[in-house]
Structure formats: structure tokens, C-alpha cells
Design a protein around this motif. Sequence first.
Motif, short mmCIF file in Angstrom:
data_model
loop_
_atom_site.label_atom_id
_atom_site.label_comp_id
_atom_site.label_asym_id
_atom_site.label_seq_id
_atom_site.Cartn_x
_atom_site.Cartn_y
_atom_site.Cartn_z
N THR A 46 0.83 -1.20 0.00
CA THR A 46 0.00 0.00 0.00
C THR A 46 0.87 1.26 0.00
O THR A 46 1.95 1.27 0.59
CB THR A 46 -0.94 0.01 1.22
OG1 THR A 46 -1.78 1.15 1.15
CG2 THR A 46 -0.17 0.03 2.54
N LYS A 75 -0.41 3.93 1.23
CA LYS A 75 -0.88 4.63 2.44
C LYS A 75 -0.12 4.05 3.63
O LYS A 75 -0.23 2.86 3.89
CB LYS A 75 -2.37 4.41 2.65
CG LYS A 75 -3.24 4.76 1.47
CD LYS A 75 -4.65 4.22 1.67
CE LYS A 75 -5.37 4.09 0.35
NZ LYS A 75 -6.49 3.16 0.41
N LYS A 76 0.61 4.87 4.35
CA LYS A 76 1.40 4.36 5.47
C LYS A 76 1.16 5.13 6.77
O LYS A 76 1.82 4.88 7.76
CB LYS A 76 2.91 4.46 5.14
CG LYS A 76 3.34 3.76 3.87
CD LYS A 76 3.59 2.29 4.09
CE LYS A 76 4.01 1.60 2.82
NZ LYS A 76 5.28 2.00 2.28
N MET A 136 -5.16 -0.23 5.02
CA MET A 136 -3.84 -0.31 4.38
C MET A 136 -3.56 -1.76 3.97
O MET A 136 -3.08 -2.03 2.86
CB MET A 136 -2.75 0.15 5.35
CG MET A 136 -2.80 1.60 5.74
SD MET A 136 -1.50 1.94 6.99
CE MET A 136 -2.12 3.46 7.72
N ASP A 175 -5.71 -2.81 1.07
CA ASP A 175 -5.21 -2.19 -0.15
C ASP A 175 -4.06 -3.03 -0.73
O ASP A 175 -4.00 -3.28 -1.93
CB ASP A 175 -4.75 -0.75 0.15
CG ASP A 175 -4.31 -0.01 -1.10
OD1 ASP A 175 -5.04 -0.06 -2.12
OD2 ASP A 175 -3.24 0.62 -1.07
#
Length: 196
Positions: A26, A28-29, A136, A139
Motif C-alpha cells: 500500500t 498509504k502508510k 492499508m 489495499d
Amino acid sequence: MPADAKKLVKKATQLMKPVEKFDCETRKKTTTGGDTITFDYMWATHLSDEDFEWVFDLFKLNMLEMYQKSQWGFDENSKRNELRATTSRFIIALNEEGEKIGYTTYRFVVDHNIPVTYCWELQILPSYQNKGIGGMMLDTLERLSAKTNMEKVMTTVFLYNAPSLGFFHKHGYVSDITCPSDDSGLDYAILSKETP
């Protein structure tokens, strides 16, 4: 069963480090609280005994009561074997201090003649829930599913697990074609999201 579904699953299952190989972690972290999350990837069979006990303890913390009231009941040995199956893989989420805070375990399987990524468990410490970490990991699973030619990501959720149902619905998961009907008398739903 179509040979190509079996072949695709076999090929995906044999990949040593698929998330790293296909660069599908992902993007997004960061949690809603601003914490940066990192992820470890491993086969269930590569978990240390200590890590496995952490996995199992978190599962029990979040799910034991739900299993005890389910039609399946709770069988500790069976659940341990399921979590440690040779085809199971883990994505483990770590906080900024490097502490384990959640995981998802998944498998590549043929389900009703279709190659799918099956999200077996997605468990997060209560203090880290509702901060975007589960999203996350989903994803990553969805990106991985696309790269390995799986047709969808699937999961099973108890009907009385409202937070989990809400979470998956929020992320675009709907009742799968294989989901038991409302009048089946069963206490779980099968949800899925087609791979983009």
C-alpha cells in the motif's frame, strides 16, 4: 475446475515474496492519528513460536467470544492449525516503535472455480482500530490480487460482527455470489471485491 484457475493459484502460491516482487505494498502508510506504519511479510510457517503466540492471542482477544457463540464454535487446535497452514501468509503491521499492532493472513485459493485471494483473518489491537491500518492491509491484498491475476479478494464475516461488516462494506466489499441467503439459517456472510 478450469485448469487455468488451478495454474494461476499454484503459480501465486509458489511465489516467495509476492508483495515485494510486484511492489504492491500500500502507498498509504500513515494512520488517521499521524503514526507511520511499516509492514512485515512472511509465510505462516516462518513465524517464530513467539510471533505465532502473539498472532493467536490477538485472534482470541478480538474473536473468541464471537466464535464461542457461532454455529462453528471454537476449537483451539483447529484454529491454530488453520493459522499455521503451509499456504497461509501474513502481513504484520508495526507501529513507529516497531511493535506488532495487527495482521492479516491470506491465501491464494480456487473458490467455485475462480482464482481468488482469500483474506482469512484481519486482526488489529483494539487501541489501533479505526485508524486506517486495516484499510492499508486490504489495499495491499487488492493490489497483490491484481498482480497475481486473482479475480477477487474474498472474506468471511459473522453476521453479528457489525464493526467488521461495516469495515468491509466501507472498503467496497459486497455479498459474494457464494454468500448464504438470508433464509439459510447460517450466521456468516461471504463478502468479496472484484480485482481492478
